[in-house]
Design an enzyme around this catalytic site. Sequence first.
Site, PDB file in Angstrom:
ATOM      1  N   ASP A  30       0.857  -1.186   0.000  1.00  0.00           N
ATOM      2  CA  ASP A  30       0.000   0.000   0.000  1.00  0.00           C
ATOM      3  C   ASP A  30       0.894   1.238   0.000  1.00  0.00           C
ATOM      4  OD1 ASP A  30      -2.395   1.547   0.168  1.00  0.00           O
ATOM      5  OD2 ASP A  30      -2.054   1.842   2.300  1.00  0.00           O
ATOM      6  N   SER A  31       0.289   2.381  -0.306  1.00  0.00           N
ATOM      7  CA  SER A  31       1.051   3.633  -0.259  1.00  0.00           C
ATOM      8  C   SER A  31       1.350   4.050   1.183  1.00  0.00           C
ATOM      9  CB  SER A  31       0.275   4.748  -0.956  1.00  0.00           C
ATOM     10  OG  SER A  31      -0.983   4.919  -0.348  1.00  0.00           O
ATOM     11  N   TYR A  57      -0.903   8.406  -2.835  1.00  0.00           N
ATOM     12  CA  TYR A  57      -0.989   8.141  -4.265  1.00  0.00           C
ATOM     13  C   TYR A  57      -2.268   8.760  -4.850  1.00  0.00           C
ATOM     14  CZ  TYR A  57       2.660   4.442  -4.095  1.00  0.00           C
ATOM     15  OH  TYR A  57       3.816   3.738  -3.968  1.00  0.00           O
ATOM     16  N   GLY A  58      -3.269   8.940  -3.981  1.00  0.00           N
ATOM     17  CA  GLY A  58      -4.624   9.291  -4.429  1.00  0.00           C
ATOM     18  C   GLY A  58      -4.743  10.516  -5.313  1.00  0.00           C
ATOM     19  N   CYS A  88      -4.080  -1.272  -2.299  1.00  0.00           N
ATOM     20  CA  CYS A  88      -4.196   0.168  -2.504  1.00  0.00           C
ATOM     21  C   CYS A  88      -5.096   0.355  -3.715  1.00  0.00           C
ATOM     22  CB  CYS A  88      -2.809   0.756  -2.762  1.00  0.00           C
ATOM     23  SG  CYS A  88      -2.819   2.493  -3.257  1.00  0.00           S
ATOM     24  N   ASN A  89      -6.233   0.975  -3.506  1.00  0.00           N
ATOM     25  CA  ASN A  89      -7.179   1.150  -4.601  1.00  0.00           C
ATOM     26  C   ASN A  89      -6.601   1.994  -5.726  1.00  0.00           C
ATOM     27  OD1 ASN A  89     -10.211   0.223  -4.039  1.00  0.00           O
ATOM     28  ND2 ASN A  89      -9.216   0.649  -2.090  1.00  0.00           N
ATOM     29  N   THR A  90      -5.873   3.052  -5.372  1.00  0.00           N
ATOM     30  CA  THR A  90      -5.337   3.931  -6.407  1.00  0.00           C
ATOM     31  C   THR A  90      -4.338   3.174  -7.278  1.00  0.00           C
ATOM     32  OG1 THR A  90      -5.589   5.771  -4.870  1.00  0.00           O
ATOM     33  CG2 THR A  90      -4.249   6.162  -6.815  1.00  0.00           C
ATOM     34  N   GLU A 130      -6.884   9.971   9.077  1.00  0.00           N
ATOM     35  CA  GLU A 130      -5.520  10.029   9.636  1.00  0.00           C
ATOM     36  C   GLU A 130      -5.443  10.991  10.824  1.00  0.00           C
ATOM     37  OE1 GLU A 130      -2.412  10.133   6.693  1.00  0.00           O
ATOM     38  OE2 GLU A 130      -3.030   8.157   6.005  1.00  0.00           O
ATOM     39  N   CYS A 169     -11.528   2.702  -1.104  1.00  0.00           N
ATOM     40  CA  CYS A 169     -10.265   3.206  -0.546  1.00  0.00           C
ATOM     41  C   CYS A 169     -10.059   2.486   0.769  1.00  0.00           C
ATOM     42  CB  CYS A 169     -10.332   4.715  -0.321  1.00  0.00           C
ATOM     43  SG  CYS A 169      -8.906   5.393   0.570  1.00  0.00           S
ATOM     44  N   THR A 170      -8.845   2.008   1.007  1.00  0.00           N
ATOM     45  CA  THR A 170      -8.598   1.194   2.204  1.00  0.00           C
ATOM     46  C   THR A 170      -8.605   1.993   3.515  1.00  0.00           C
ATOM     47  OG1 THR A 170      -6.243   1.330   1.714  1.00  0.00           O
ATOM     48  CG2 THR A 170      -7.396  -0.669   1.027  1.00  0.00           C
ATOM     49  N   HIS A 171      -8.701   3.315   3.414  1.00  0.00           N
ATOM     50  CA  HIS A 171      -8.879   4.093   4.641  1.00  0.00           C
ATOM     51  C   HIS A 171     -10.343   4.086   5.105  1.00  0.00           C
ATOM     52  CE1 HIS A 171      -4.895   5.821   4.116  1.00  0.00           C
ATOM     53  NE2 HIS A 171      -5.042   6.539   5.197  1.00  0.00           N
TER      54      HIS A 171
END
Lengths: 290, 290
Positions: free
Chosen positions: A7-8, A39-40, A70-72, A147, A197-199
Amino acid sequence: MTIGVFDSGVGGLTVLNELLRLVPHADYLYFGDTARLPYGSKSAETVARYAISSARLLQERGATLMVIACNTATALAMPQIEKSLSVPALGVIAPGAQRVAAISRSKSAVVIGTEGTVASGAYPRALAAYGISATQKACPLFVPLVEEGWTDHSVTEEVARIYLSELFSRTGNADRRPPSKSAAASDSQPDVLLLGCTHYPLLKPLLRRLVPAQVSIVDSAESTAQKVAEIVSAMQKENPSTPVRPSASAAASASSIQFFVTDSVEKFQRLGQRFFSRKIENVSHLDLET
Amino acid sequence: MTIGVFDSGVGGLTVLNELLRLVPHADYLYFGDTARLPYGSKSAETVARYAISSARLLQERGATLMVIACNTATALAMPQIEKSLSVPALGVIAPGAQRVAAISRSKSAVVIGTEGTVASGAYPRALAAYGISATQKACPLFVPLVEEGWTDHSVTEEVARIYLSELFSRTGNADRRPPSKSAAASDSQPDVLLLGCTHYPLLKPLLRRLVPAQVSIVDSAESTAQKVAEIVSAMQKENPSTPVRPSASAAASASSIQFFVTDSVEKFQRLGQRFFSRKIENVSHLDLET
């Protein structure tokens, strides 16, 4: 078996959480490209370059199956990443789309993600293959809000309400009311919200309150881990002599997890702990540019 | 004279705006390290490495005076940047601190900035040299809110209210009331809010509404441009034959401005236009890693 999770930053830890639950006896290498995140908001070329160098690094360290958590990166660079690796790789988009296809009755879904993921059109393309139409919305403030730790904050709820306001006709308090017969029968209403998005899994309880009750929330972190579990199980059926771990005696023990990051180890531990269900240990710093 | 202006992204354009106003006849090279932004949440080592490679690039392209228009890079890496260059360099922190010193009567200031800038302690150190005590607050949501274009949005106001709530005892509506004699006489109340991030000038009208009326807002973008104007003027006095531009006939014409970015040119133009007072043209993509 060693699964590489890339992931980023810290978002992929939500995928690792699900992997540890569903594939508990594999070993894991997690790579967070924290010096170059996010990365988004970056272009496809830049994301592809960063993701390839990161994924290769996990392969060199022994990963035999790669999860692009990472989706992006999946949205913008999956074909290039696969081409650059000699081990099989799985992104988060196909499993997410497959899960939506399995549960959507109205064949209409809403996808939320970063600017890069949305601009790529990767989810609508993947969903169209199942005959599902998708409405997308970039939610660039969700990552910084998560975050900041404001996962259940009134500000985040207000931001979510603004982002989602045009996506569901009955977003807001209306979800407390039972759906009318005509609404329930309508095929045009989206009945799935896909967290692209993984967040975003950390916002699930808050989003649940905002979207209509009949809308299911699909978390691509969870769908991806389920897909990995299926792949690992298929690999074992095909070749029963291939243990998930090299030594049979270790099968009952916990997974080993090693983390690699490109920015500060301490920052990754501090921020990552909000995302990860276990204590974050064994973190090494790596410099990709030297 | 060619002035190099370096930032991690678009925020430095607020400094360039002020430079064009105060030093209108210089030529400008602007570098936005957009592929690696944001610097604000990254470690000192990573920021130093990125900033040095970026600043060197501007020097190679002909900059004869360098403005480090990024608070995080100045805070975390100014000595290293200066050491790596052969032309003089000016950061944003010293001019901001100097301006605070010139106007604070209570000798107490509040500094807001990114996580990296705040953690570095660079502003409190710079202010302490003038006998000014500083209270700091990292405001990590301000940059994404500004980049979302929500510079005068109720969500941003709520976030600002939360961030500032403990910093000024009378933050909020109380600034409408005339200060009581005892409060006005107190030396312990901060009377300056220093905007320690080049994105924050766009929030100035909103912040003005939230902080008490007797608190001045110092914008380090403006202070830095003033300092550059003084330096240029001193250079000309010292050596009157040194024109700001090589050809005297060009002195009346507009500055030439060239932009370099490490991520997408189109994205820089689109986002940057919110920050920059002129049309963003002459943008080239540069790849620092190949």
